[in-house]
Each structure stands twice: as C-alpha cells, then as structure tokens.
Design an enzyme around this catalytic site. Sequence first.
Site, PDB file in Angstrom:
ATOM      1  N   ASP A 369       0.907  -1.127   0.009  1.00  0.00           N
ATOM      2  CA  ASP A 369       0.202   0.065  -0.190  1.00  0.00           C
ATOM      3  C   ASP A 369       0.813   1.131   0.020  1.00  0.00           C
ATOM      4  OD1 ASP A 369      -2.769   1.289   0.671  1.00  0.00           O
ATOM      5  OD2 ASP A 369      -1.661   1.925   2.246  1.00  0.00           O
ATOM      6  N   GLU A 405       1.710  -0.482  -5.041  1.00  0.00           N
ATOM      7  CA  GLU A 405       0.838   0.419  -5.283  1.00  0.00           C
ATOM      8  C   GLU A 405       1.779   1.722  -5.859  1.00  0.00           C
ATOM      9  OE1 GLU A 405      -3.411   2.271  -3.768  1.00  0.00           O
ATOM     10  OE2 GLU A 405      -1.842   2.197  -2.224  1.00  0.00           O
TER      11      GLU A 405
END
Length: 725
Positions: A369, A405
């Site tokens: 993330d 990401e």
Amino acid sequence: METWRWRSRDERAPVWPGHSWPLGASWSEEATNFAVYAPEATAMWVCVFDDDDRETSYQLTEHTLGIWHGAVPGLPLGTRYGLRAFGPWQPEQGLRFNPHKLLIDPYAKAVSGELVPGPAIYAHDLDNPERPSTADSAAAMPKSIVVRDEFDWGPGGDPPMRRRWRDSVIYELHVKGYTKLHQEIPEELRGTYAGLASPQVIDYLKELGVTAVELLPIHQFYSEPRLSGHGLVNYWGYNSLAFFAPHGAYSSAGDRGGQVREFKQMVKTFHEAGIEVILDVVYNHTAEGGADGPSLSFRGLDDRGFYKRVAVENEDEELPPHARFDDTYWDVTGCGNTVNAGNPQALRLILDSLRYWVNEMHVDGFRFDLLSALTRTGYSVDMSGHLLTTIGQDPALRHAKLIAEPWDASGDGYRVGEYPPPWVEWNDQFRDTMRDFWRGTSEGIRDVATRLAGSSDLYADDGRSPYASVNFVTAHDGFTLRDLVSYEHKHNEVNGEDNQDGTDDNRSQNCGIEGETDDPEIVALRQRIAANLMITLCLSNGVPMITAGDERGRTQRGNNNPYAQDNEISWVDWRPDDAWLGMWEMTRTALRIRRDHATLRQRHWFEGRPAITGGPKDLAWIHPDGREMTAEDWHDPALRVIGMFVSGDPIRSPGPRGEQMRDASFLIWFNGADVDREVRLPVNAWVQAGHVVISTDDKMRTGTSVRAGDAFLLRARSLVVLQED
C-alpha cells in the site's frame, strides 16, 4: 524534563539476562526471552496479565545496542503481556516516553483484545498536550500474546506456489466481508480465516479461474478514535499496528494465539487447491496517527526514529514539498504519520515482518500500500533507496510476488511505470483508459490499444515484461463494477462526512437513471457494459486483478469509499435473486479462454511484425473497414471501434526448451461507441475462418462462424472475440 518511576505490582519477580535477539517474545519451556528496541529509553518493563487482569511487572535490566532484553522463567504459552517504557518527555524532540501507557510489542506474533477509545490511550494530557498523561492505559489496551505454533505443513513443507506472473489471475477480497453472508458456510466460521478456506469458497474460486487471492490487510489493525467516536470501524484494515500478528477478529479459534494456526491452515488449504495467497500490507503508516494520536506501540518506544519528521531548524525555514506540519511529523500517507523506512531499525522491522510471513506463514507475495511513501531518501522518492534495494537482495523475498501501489498521497509520489524489476505495479492508467473507452468518452483509440497490449510505454523501457502491469478496472477503493455502470456520482452519505470523502473522478456512467432500476433496457445495457469491462480486463496483456463480487454484480449502493462500513454495504451478497448471473458466466469463460491459450498471456512484448519469416504479424490492429490501421487512423479522435489481431502461429515466447510454440490466433473487436458499426474481417493469409468464443453482442452468439472478408454489424457498446478454426 520530567521523570518518574512506575511502581510494579511485584518488583521481586525474577528476570534472567536473556538475549538481544530475536526481537519480540521467544518462548521455551524454561523461560520466555523478551527483546525490545528502544534506544533512548532509560528503563523497560514487561507487564504480564493473568485472566483476572492482575498485572505483574518484570524489569528488563540488560541493554545491548539499543535493545532491552531479559528472560522471564516459567511463563506459559498464551501469556498476555505489554510493555512500559521509561524515558524523557520531550515531544518536540520526538521523545514521548510515558510508563503509564501499556504498549503493544512491535514483534508480537499475536494480539488479544480490543482497543478502548478514551483519554487513557494518549501519552499526552488532552487538556494540556505539553504535559504527559498520568492515566494508566492497561485496561484500555489490547495485549501481546506469547505464542509458539508448531504447524504440520505436510510432507512437502507447503513451499510457496510461485506461479508464473503471466499465468496469474488475482482476486482481491476482504477476509470478513467475503463470507459473512455466505449461507452455505457454518455461521461460526463466517467472516474468518477458516470460513475463507471452506470448500464452498475454494470450489467457487477454482471454478471461476482464480489463481491467487489478494487479501485486504490482515496485520493486526485498529480503528481510528475519530471513527470509534462516531460508532464506526475501520473495516478495510488500512490502519495496521502489529506487523507480525494475524488480525485476531478474523479468527474462529480465538485471539489468544489461535489466529496464527488458523491463518496457517487457511494458507495450506489454498495451496492444496493451487491458489496463491498475497497479502495487502500497510507498512507506510501505523494506527497511531498524527502527533495528536494515541500512544499504542512505536510512539512510546522510538517515536523519533520510527516516524518520518520534518527537519526544521527555525521558524522561517521553508517546509519541504507536501509536508504537513504536525509537531514535526511529515505525512505523505494522508493518515497522520509516515514510517521512516530509511531508519535502520524501522527498515529491519519491515524486512523481518516480510520474511516472517514468507518463511513461517508461507504466503506467496505482497501488495504494498502507498509504496512511494516508503521509497524516499530524505523527502524524495528514490528507486535505488534502502527498502527496494534490500528486498531485491534478500534471498527470502526477491522471489516472492511483489506488487507496488506506485503512488502515495503526494503529487511527486505518483510513479507508475518507474519501479525496478522484479516489481509489478497496479496500473491505474489501464483502469482509467478502459473506463473512458467503455463509457464513450475516449479521444480516439491510441491509448486503448497501448493498454490492451500491455502498456509498453510504461514497462518496456526498463526491461520488464507485460506482466509488470497489474490491470484492473475496479478495486476495494472506489465503485464496484455494477456501481460503475449505475451511478455517475458517489453516494457516501452514510460515511458521516457529508459526502465529501471518496474520489470525484469515477469515470462512471448510469446509463440513463441514477442508481438501481427495474427498467429492463437499462439493466441490460449496464450488464453489457460491465461484461465488456470484465472481458477486456481478462483478455488484455498483463495480469488481471478482479475485485471480489464484481463477477456476480455486487453493489455498494453507490458508495465509493466504504472503508468504515462493516455491514451489508461492503459484504459480498451471495443470494442469487439480485446477482448478475450472466456476469459470472462471462467472467468464467473469459478466464478459461485466457488460461487455455498462451496467445493471450505472453511474456514477450508484441513487435508488430512476424515472429518467423513469412508468418503473420504477432499483433495487428484492424480498422472497421477491414484494413490495417494507418497513422492517420491512430490520430482520429472520433474512432472508437477497433479490431485486435493476436497471432498464435507461432507465439513470440518460446517453449521451455526454446522450441516454437503454436496456439490459436484471435481477433477481438471492440466497439466503445454509442452506435452500431459494420466491421469487416481482413482478407489475408493469416486467418481464413473462425468462430465466436465470447460475445456481448446478442446477434453474434458463441459458435457463430465467420470467414475472411465477411462483414457484420457490431452492436454499440459491445465486443466480440473470434478464434481461428
């Protein structure tokens, strides 16, 4: 500077010197060794709690290279404990020691209990933040657990699956939300690791064609106090605190260590079914939030080292780009703090955590993330920085599946296409391009063709392959596929933020009516466009990622940010009465075609020329008139119909012994316009005849035969996939 002494309930409890490694709690029948990194603390206590919550404190008297350590004899497995750290109170210097605050061990392998919001969990006095709080937080805090779980992985030791990227199909799901409403799973297992590993789920995923599940965060996490104050929870889990501990609330076996064994059994069951397990990991920030947040673990042990800070020498100094001045915290995550992966101990913790999940828990990979927040040297994103370099050199991690990401909450953090091998990336440019194309707003066909072919503009220049692009049209964050074709505006009112949260750049369409409708024509149009998006995703070059429930028409009622909705809005609805059952069959068929034909999942880039002398081009783009596209055609902003010819005779990627591999060739027609368009099959030596294998045009049904030179009317907003005979 203020100092004080915590009075132990039993200061006579024996402690042996122990060892400074490994960090955390290491159990043996003789004694449990505790090792805690807190280099600027002046004293460290391990506090043990019995079943009546009576506390016994043990002082760790040894201090080696910043690590406090000691061994406590006679502790049983399952013992609950916490840490109390003594040291200076100088928040402006990043020193927030407060022994009144019980802290979770950063290396805890399991955590038990809930976090109870209230003044006690804050290190500072809420009425006077410059002063430390004297309220004891023990009753409000979860407790770390002493565990040692010996697990039988089977004769082969359950080695990681390591399926080739080009053969992978990722399925993003939430552990709780996926089975919470599943009526065929025993009620006590719904929403748990065991429920996810049930035969009903395994069989469903295998039939669909999934090769890897990507689990939304399962590291132990806690809801922000702001959410708790409104009666909400952090449902998604992007608020981690204990990076070694499986989230206890997802365990049917209890949170006193049972979650560890249950998680391992889930992984083993998935592997036996041939399905990989990938974790969505949140190392970029923690649940402690900004400087005004609670003191739960890292803040009370090494606040200055663990969190990234703004280096300001005087009041007139200019802050770095995107800095949020919050008591010297530097935040590019949007969550109040940013973990300083450039700090040796913070970096060590991240790497130790990753190795633990690979070596001990046997997961196959990770999706990071907001990875750009962790790749910074100083304030700048650095692709040769500490984290990426060390992972790339680590023998346990460099062969795991690594998904970035490739952005964070800042403007300069957007780095799609820039991560080095062996990283692959979430490709939001695929998402945006395909959404625009299928809602009829794309300007021509150039970007669409680039994304269909694997996004060579992003990944070919640094030696990576088409599978470096993880393609998706939806994810947990945003509209579901059904809502993408049912709403033009977000409807997040239940989130309690006046519909101000969530993105406004949805690139969605409602097909004439906002929200759900019984109008059969609109419902049929929505299902057709949704099927177009799904089939395009499954058959594009790259790695497809499907969001759980999209294959059956799951809706979030127009909510594009349900991170705090732990209810039917977010859970997958397994009832057949409202499911788009046609979507299920379309998805399964598209994934089967992909699986069965190497033509549609190639490792090498298309070159637009024959793979062998005299053969067909490996990739050719066909104009609706039946000819190859010209330079002028590529610059036609009104063109929204194109044919994609992919040759399998032979495919460019060689076989395992270097041999040429032959497979079927395909011609896929895409009509993103809102009008029907006649398309003509090219007349050449490549393909003489074929048949429809999947179609969203009800006049071109599966099995329909076609020949070179034939023309047919391609319905507006539809696609047809032809396979050579």
